[in-house]
Motif scaffolding. Structure first.
Motif, PDB file in Angstrom:
ATOM      1  N   ILE A 119      -8.605   5.663  15.129  1.00 49.71           N
ATOM      2  CA  ILE A 119      -7.416   4.960  14.816  1.00 49.71           C
ATOM      3  C   ILE A 119      -7.771   3.775  14.014  1.00 49.71           C
ATOM      4  N   ASN A 120      -8.838   2.902  14.617  1.00 52.40           N
ATOM      5  CA  ASN A 120      -9.352   1.668  14.032  1.00 52.40           C
ATOM      6  C   ASN A 120     -10.003   1.945  12.893  1.00 52.40           C
ATOM      7  N   THR A 121     -10.569   2.979  12.457  1.00 49.82           N
ATOM      8  CA  THR A 121     -11.326   3.019  11.154  1.00 49.82           C
ATOM      9  C   THR A 121      -9.939   3.556  10.198  1.00 49.82           C
ATOM     10  N   ALA A 122      -9.228   4.020  10.347  1.00 50.86           N
ATOM     11  CA  ALA A 122      -8.002   4.652   9.487  1.00 50.86           C
ATOM     12  C   ALA A 122      -7.210   2.992   9.265  1.00 50.86           C
ATOM     13  N   LEU A 123      -6.820   2.239  10.429  1.00 51.01           N
ATOM     14  CA  LEU A 123      -6.271   1.008  10.071  1.00 51.01           C
ATOM     15  C   LEU A 123      -7.100   0.402   9.072  1.00 51.01           C
ATOM     16  N   LEU A 124      -8.344  -0.151   9.351  1.00 52.75           N
ATOM     17  CA  LEU A 124      -9.250  -0.828   8.663  1.00 52.75           C
ATOM     18  C   LEU A 124      -9.198  -0.237   7.003  1.00 52.75           C
ATOM     19  N   LEU A 125      -9.358   1.084   6.910  1.00 54.15           N
ATOM     20  CA  LEU A 125      -9.238   1.449   5.550  1.00 54.15           C
ATOM     21  C   LEU A 125      -7.915   1.209   4.914  1.00 54.15           C
ATOM     22  N   TYR A 126      -6.712   1.257   5.538  1.00 54.26           N
ATOM     23  CA  TYR A 126      -5.629   1.149   5.324  1.00 54.26           C
ATOM     24  C   TYR A 126      -5.396  -0.364   4.641  1.00 54.26           C
ATOM     25  N   ILE A 127      -5.726  -1.203   5.395  1.00 57.96           N
ATOM     26  CA  ILE A 127      -5.743  -2.809   5.298  1.00 57.96           C
ATOM     27  C   ILE A 127      -6.387  -3.031   4.019  1.00 57.96           C
ATOM     28  N   LEU A 128      -7.677  -2.529   3.926  1.00 59.68           N
ATOM     29  CA  LEU A 128      -8.534  -2.768   2.582  1.00 59.68           C
ATOM     30  C   LEU A 128      -7.748  -2.207   1.342  1.00 59.68           C
ATOM     31  N   TYR A 129      -7.042  -1.110   1.492  1.00 60.02           N
ATOM     32  CA  TYR A 129      -6.635  -0.440   0.416  1.00 60.02           C
ATOM     33  C   TYR A 129      -5.342  -1.320  -0.032  1.00 60.02           C
ATOM     34  N   THR A 130      -4.409  -1.647   1.069  1.00 56.93           N
ATOM     35  CA  THR A 130      -3.352  -2.629   0.665  1.00 56.93           C
ATOM     36  C   THR A 130      -3.816  -4.005   0.046  1.00 56.93           C
ATOM     37  N   VAL A 131      -4.702  -4.638   0.712  1.00 52.11           N
ATOM     38  CA  VAL A 131      -5.191  -5.845  -0.054  1.00 52.11           C
ATOM     39  C   VAL A 131      -5.891  -5.637  -1.487  1.00 52.11           C
ATOM     40  N   GLN A 132      -6.635  -4.310  -1.561  1.00 46.24           N
ATOM     41  CA  GLN A 132      -7.036  -4.217  -3.064  1.00 46.24           C
ATOM     42  C   GLN A 132      -5.740  -4.099  -4.039  1.00 46.24           C
ATOM     43  N   ARG A 133      -4.805  -3.683  -3.707  1.00 49.15           N
ATOM     44  CA  ARG A 133      -3.572  -2.991  -4.416  1.00 49.15           C
ATOM     45  C   ARG A 133      -2.837  -4.491  -4.762  1.00 49.15           C
ATOM     46  N   ILE A 134      -3.040  -5.524  -3.902  1.00 52.08           N
ATOM     47  CA  ILE A 134      -2.180  -6.725  -3.845  1.00 52.08           C
ATOM     48  C   ILE A 134      -3.175  -7.454  -4.805  1.00 52.08           C
ATOM     49  N   LEU A 135      -4.329  -7.562  -4.593  1.00 45.38           N
ATOM     50  CA  LEU A 135      -5.238  -8.632  -5.341  1.00 45.38           C
ATOM     51  C   LEU A 135      -5.360  -7.783  -6.838  1.00 45.38           C
ATOM     52  N   ILE A 136      -5.383  -6.704  -6.864  1.00 45.18           N
ATOM     53  CA  ILE A 136      -5.839  -5.996  -8.156  1.00 45.18           C
ATOM     54  C   ILE A 136      -4.859  -4.929  -8.462  1.00 45.18           C
ATOM     55  N   PRO A 137      -3.738  -5.532  -9.090  1.00 46.34           N
ATOM     56  CA  PRO A 137      -2.675  -4.377  -9.237  1.00 46.34           C
ATOM     57  C   PRO A 137      -2.847  -3.641 -10.506  1.00 46.34           C
ATOM     58  N   SER A 138      -2.353  -2.224 -10.643  1.00 42.96           N
ATOM     59  CA  SER A 138      -2.679  -1.504 -11.879  1.00 42.96           C
ATOM     60  C   SER A 138      -1.833  -1.726 -13.084  1.00 42.96           C
ATOM     61  N   ASN A 139      -2.554  -1.801 -13.772  1.00 42.40           N
ATOM     62  CA  ASN A 139      -1.909  -1.953 -15.313  1.00 42.40           C
ATOM     63  C   ASN A 139      -1.630  -0.830 -15.849  1.00 42.40           C
ATOM     64  N   ASN A 140      -1.426   0.261 -15.319  1.00 44.92           N
ATOM     65  CA  ASN A 140      -1.126   1.691 -16.040  1.00 44.92           C
ATOM     66  C   ASN A 140       0.349   1.578 -16.543  1.00 44.92           C
ATOM     67  N   VAL A 141       0.567   1.088 -17.888  1.00 43.83           N
ATOM     68  CA  VAL A 141       1.773   1.066 -18.605  1.00 43.83           C
ATOM     69  C   VAL A 141       1.954   2.158 -19.760  1.00 43.83           C
ATOM     70  N   SER A 142       2.729   3.216 -19.579  1.00 43.73           N
ATOM     71  CA  SER A 142       2.818   4.079 -20.505  1.00 43.73           C
ATOM     72  C   SER A 142       2.998   3.519 -21.867  1.00 43.73           C
ATOM     73  N   LYS A 143       2.193   3.969 -22.945  1.00 44.81           N
ATOM     74  CA  LYS A 143       2.291   3.759 -24.303  1.00 44.81           C
ATOM     75  C   LYS A 143       3.280   4.213 -25.147  1.00 44.81           C
ATOM     76  N   ASP A 144       3.840   5.488 -24.456  1.00 43.18           N
ATOM     77  CA  ASP A 144       5.021   6.211 -25.236  1.00 43.18           C
ATOM     78  C   ASP A 144       6.171   5.797 -25.087  1.00 43.18           C
ATOM     79  N   ILE A 145       7.282   5.516 -25.665  1.00 50.47           N
ATOM     80  CA  ILE A 145       8.309   5.070 -25.280  1.00 50.47           C
ATOM     81  C   ILE A 145       9.495   6.212 -25.260  1.00 50.47           C
ATOM     82  N   PRO A 146       9.927   6.136 -23.935  1.00 54.33           N
ATOM     83  CA  PRO A 146      10.919   7.406 -23.544  1.00 54.33           C
ATOM     84  C   PRO A 146      11.988   7.500 -24.443  1.00 54.33           C
TER      85      PRO A 146
END
Length: 165
Positions: free
Chosen positions: A9-36
């Motif tokens: 449980i501690n390992t899972a929580l640590l991985l979740y916290i690290l993933y969340t911090v990474q998503r906040i600090l380095i957001p994804s810039n995947n913007v579609s180039k196609d115009i719907p």
């Protein structure tokens, strides 16, 4: 109280916290180039073609008549001297629509009286209907329709008397 990574449980929580911090600090810039071009997953879409521009102008009953939606044409109708482009409501105002008899015509009397009868339409070669015999309730009803059309459709002109022939 120590943090022990040997428990799952501690390992899972640590991985979740690290993933969340990474998503906040380095957001994804995947913007579609196609115009719907159609609505699928959101409200941001572009039509395949922009409708042609319609300039504000004066219409007479005769010049308004061709705009009845036949052959894919625009649909215009007038109420108390104001002409609305109701092409977006083709299902209602176009050929075989519930309000089709108002397309390309002055719909003032019919809207005021809530009647689809062709007797409510002034012939295109006669002067505009003065609407002097309407009751206050019918006038209010017509004003309600004008408010509805003004909030939903484009005002594209004025309906004026036919030129003297």
């Amino acid at each position: 109280m120590a943090f022990d990574l040997s428990t799952p449980i501690n390992t899972a929580l640590l991985l979740y916290i690290l993933y969340t911090v990474q998503r906040i600090l380095i957001p994804s810039n995947n913007v579609s180039k196609d115009i719907p071009t159609e609505f699928k997953n959101g409200y941001s879409w572009m039509p395949k073609a922009h409708p042609p521009t319609l300039l504000f102008q004066n219409y007479t009953p005769r010049t308004l008549q061709p705009f009845n939606g036949e052959n894919g044409q625009r649909i215009l109708l007038g109420i108390k001297g104001v002409v609305y482009d109701v092409t977006a409501g083709r299902n209602f105002y176009g050929p075989n629509g519930m309000y089709a008899n108002f397309a390309g015509r002055d719909a003032s009397r019919g809207m005021a009286k809530q009647s689809f009868d062709t007797e409510m339409l002034t012939p295109v070669d006669q002067p505009l209907d003065k609407l002097e015999d309407l009751t206050q309730e019918e006038i209010d009803n017509m004003k309600g329709w004008m408010e509805h059309f003004s909030s939903k459709y484009i005002v594209c002109g004025r309906l004026v008397e036919n030129d003297a022939a």
